[in-house]
Design a protein around this motif. Structure first.
Motif: not given
Length: 595
Positions: A421-423, A434-441, A464-471
């Motif tokens: 879930d990148l969003g 870490l960001l000025v703005a950001g969002g998504g799905h 944050q995402l290494a485990a999800d990407v690995s799976r």
């Protein structure tokens, strides 16, 4: 081989490095279909998660079967009441849309709805380069000062806290119609309709896969119901909302929304409306795309959608809305031709940015999430490039266009892989400072970042995402729906398979394995497409295309495979109708040696 977990044909490493598995039950038809308990369409529906007792509803998806009561969505009734009030009092209304296809179709839907209700609505589409994503407070205040006391934002606004505060202080009512992820604290609005609100009920939250144009359609349904209750149609005919479904279909498919449930019904019915060519602008768009038949779901994503997007990416952001709401056929043809020219220009720009971005991949081979950034990259193509690199590497990818001025912020666009879930991660990164703005799905996100924060952002996303990407990577496999001998790849089979559509994200098109075959001829078509002529021991012979594959390991293997080597090919079976007689062909996305 009857087990879903068993490797199909014993293939545990294909030419793309994947294992082959059955998506549902074993549908190996090379020896006949007599042993199948269910027909092919039933098998396809079951393997896509449809319960056996619910097969009839999904076999022919209709709005009657899938459309929820719009009042189940928070703020829907308030939004409908406010819109109905504007219609009945002749209040000046502006639709503020995003610059992509979902935004353009959402805006066009509400504009056409208002027009058919006897009320002309204005529109405002921000410039991608000058204003960026989402409503700006300055623009909202200016629109209010120009006479609009009501603004409806479509495909944006769910995270626009500051901008909506400014509009409120200026006395302008704003209705937000969006589908992007929301923060716990919502911005101040007259109504905020979004199935992805964190406080949504079960029914509405179950429709979080809707594109913004789907949410706009539900608002149209609710608005007509409100006007009906108020007696507005006692002296005038109600508009036909079904006539607007071609817009819903285009926006839904082009935004890569999951095509299950309501979305599948919207697209299935929208394609029928599109075939009627009632919308002057849509008809011009179809003609400009050189389609000599009714558009298919694939055409929406690869022919029509990119042309609408080209206006917002590299041209004039309002072109899409102007085309889809056009009343003059000649004007529509001119706009459609301009969008086609811009789409060609977009392709050229995209190629330059992609080559520059790919040159950075090797330095990040150990990263779970790729962050590729460059000065001067065109912000209008970074999302496409992120998608291309994500497909090539199998990793979530962010592509960021940096300004030449080091003090300026970079604009980024990201694309993710299934299971990551990148969003949500981008929203969390923004909240972490870490960001000025950001969002998504889940599958796509946008961001604004200071250049000095890029390294910290990369580290944070990795953690944050290494485990999800690995799976997700460990579970990479080619899921097959059926296998046929070469002579079994027929136009009749393809027509049967397509009857289980429309197919897209979340409702994958049937992947067919065909073989064993030998390559009789292999050549390169265009820049990087591979064309094969293959034949099997049963006398079957057909054409196979592997798009954007020449430089891949699979493409090189297929180009140089010995003539006596047997293979299995896997991909989407399609009908080639360019010749005098329709022929079955295979669009290859994987291959494996049979011996």
């Amino acid at each position: 081989m009857d087990s879903r977990s068993a490797n199909v044909f014993g293939i545990d490493r294909s030419l793309t490095g994947k294992v082959w598995r059955w998506r549902g039950g074993n549908m190996h038809l090379s020896e006949g279909a007599g042993g199948l308990e269910d027909d092919i369409v039933t098998q396809l529906l079951l393997s896509r998660g449809v319960a056996r007792e619910d097969l009839a509803r999904h076999r022919v998806p209709s709005l009657r079967a899938f459309l929820p009561d719009p009042s189940q969505f928070r703020d829907m009734d308030a939004a409908a009441e406010r819109l109905a009030q504007a219609v009945m009092t002749g209040e000046t209304l502006t639709v503020y849309g995003d610059y992509d296809v979902d935004g353009a179709t959402s805006a066009a839907l509400l504009i056409l709805l208002m027009r058919r209700l006897g009320h002309e609505a204005r529109y405002y589409i921000p410039d991608r380069l000058l204003e960026g994503y989402g409503p700006s407070g300055e623009a909202l205040v200016r629109i209010g000062a120009e006479g609009s006391s009501l603004i409806v934002t479509v495909d944006c606004g769910a995270m626009a806290h500051e901008a909506l505060d400014m509009a409120h202080e200026a006395g302008v009512d704003v209705i937000v119609v969006d589908h992007h992820k929301c923060a716990p604290e919502l911005p101040r609005a007259a109504a905020l309709v979004n199935p992805n609100r964190l406080d949504e009920g079960e029914v509405a939250a179950g429709h979080g896969h809707l594109a913004a144009v789907g949410v706009a359609f539900l608002l149209a349904v609710a608005t007509l119901r409100t006007l009906r209750r108020r007696g507005y149609f006692e002296t005038r005919a109600e508009p036909d909302l079904f006539a607007l479904l071609d817009l819903v279909a285009l926006g839904t498919v082009a935004d890569v929304a999951a095509l299950h449930g309501l979305n599948r019904a919207l697209v299935a019915q929208g394609l029928k409306v599109m075939a009627r060519r009632d919308n002057i602008g849509m008809a011009a768009l179809i003609d400009a795309s050189r389609l000599n038949r009714a558009p298919t779901c694939s055409d929406l994503g690869f022919a029509l959608g990119p042309r609408i997007n080209a206006g917002g990416r590299v041209g004039e952001a309002t072109l899409g809305v102007r085309l889809l709401t056009a009343t003059d056929a000649q004007e529509a043809r001119e706009i459609a031709a301009q969008l086609s020219r811009l789409n060609d220009e977009r392709r050229a720009i995209e190629q330059v940015v992609q080559e520059a971005a790919e040159a950075q991949i090797e330095r990040q081979h150990n990263r779970a999430v790729l962050i590729l950034a460059g000065v001067g990259w065109h912000p209008g193509v970074i999302g496409i490039v992120a998608g291309r690199i994500k497909e090539k590497t199998g990793k979530p990818t962010l592509v960021i266009a940096l300004e030449a001025d080091e003090a300026g912020c970079g604009k980024g666009s990201g694309r993710s892989i299934a299971g990551v879930d990148l969003g949500a991660a981008i929203i969390a990164a923004r909240e972490a400072g870490l960001l000025v703005a950001g969002g998504g799905h889940a599958m796509a996100a946008g961001l604004t970042v200071a250049p000095e924060k890029l390294e910290a952002l990369s580290e944070w996303l990795d953690s944050q995402l290494a485990a999800d990407v690995s799976r997700a990577g460990a579970n990479q496999s080619v899921l097959l729906d059926l296998a046929v001998a070469p002579r079994g790849l027929t136009t009749q089979l393809i027509e049967t398979l397509e009857s289980a559509g429309p197919f897209g994200m979340g409702w994958p098109g049937p992947r067919v394995a065909v073989g064993p075959v030998r390559i009789m001829k292999a050549d390169i078509v265009g820049v990087d497409h591979l064309r094969l002529i293959v034949g099997g021991p049963d006398g079957g012979r057909f054409k196979a295309m592997a798009f954007r594959a020449v430089e891949t390991e699979m493409g090189q293997a297929l180009l140089h495979t010995a003539a006596d080597r047997r293979l299995w090919l896997a991909g989407r079976a399609k009908i080639d109708d360019w010749g005098t007689r329709p022929q079955a062909e295979l669009h290859v996305d994987d291959a494996a040696f049979a011996d």
